[in-house]
Design a protein around this motif. Sequence first.
Motif, mmCIF file in Angstrom:
data_model
loop_
_atom_site.group_PDB
_atom_site.id
_atom_site.type_symbol
_atom_site.label_atom_id
_atom_site.label_comp_id
_atom_site.label_asym_id
_atom_site.label_seq_id
_atom_site.Cartn_x
_atom_site.Cartn_y
_atom_site.Cartn_z
ATOM 1 N N ASP A 1 52.465 62.848 21.617
ATOM 2 C CA ASP A 1 51.929 64.107 22.140
ATOM 3 C C ASP A 1 50.498 63.939 22.659
ATOM 4 N N ARG B 1 49.039 68.085 19.954
ATOM 5 C CA ARG B 1 50.372 68.235 19.358
ATOM 6 C C ARG B 1 51.021 69.520 19.848
ATOM 7 N N ALA C 1 54.924 69.337 20.469
ATOM 8 C CA ALA C 1 56.370 69.206 20.325
ATOM 9 C C ALA C 1 56.876 69.880 19.057
ATOM 10 N N ARG D 1 56.105 66.707 30.816
ATOM 11 C CA ARG D 1 56.557 67.536 29.690
ATOM 12 C C ARG D 1 56.727 68.978 30.156
#
Length: 129
Positions: free
Chosen positions: A64, A71, A73, A114
Amino acid sequence: MTVRQLRLVVHASDYEGALAFFRDSLGMPQAEAFSGPGGAEVTILDAGRATLELCNDAQIDYIDEVEVGSRVAPHFRVALEVDDCEAATAAALEGGAMPVAPPTLTPWQSLNARFDAPGEVHLTLFQGD
């Protein structure tokens, strides 16, 4: 015993939107489709080769950090290998995915982007070397 297939089952409240995104926008071919009682629908899309990637907390934090900067996810993240990450990113955005991080060259020499995709799927599109 031998495992023959990995099948990720996604409960998509907006079934048609998720189907349009993964099948039409990302180009995952339809393998099978079934209808059941009460309007039940399922479509199985071909995702090519499947793997199960198990990571410890430190690796998830590292991935990440590299791909997004922090972070983000959830417990599960779907990663799809594509031929052209830039083109797949454009298709994902046009198909309704919400960007989380643009295509980023990783230390492991893949280009990764992402998204939060339809069907409440946290998604990585990656182009290997």
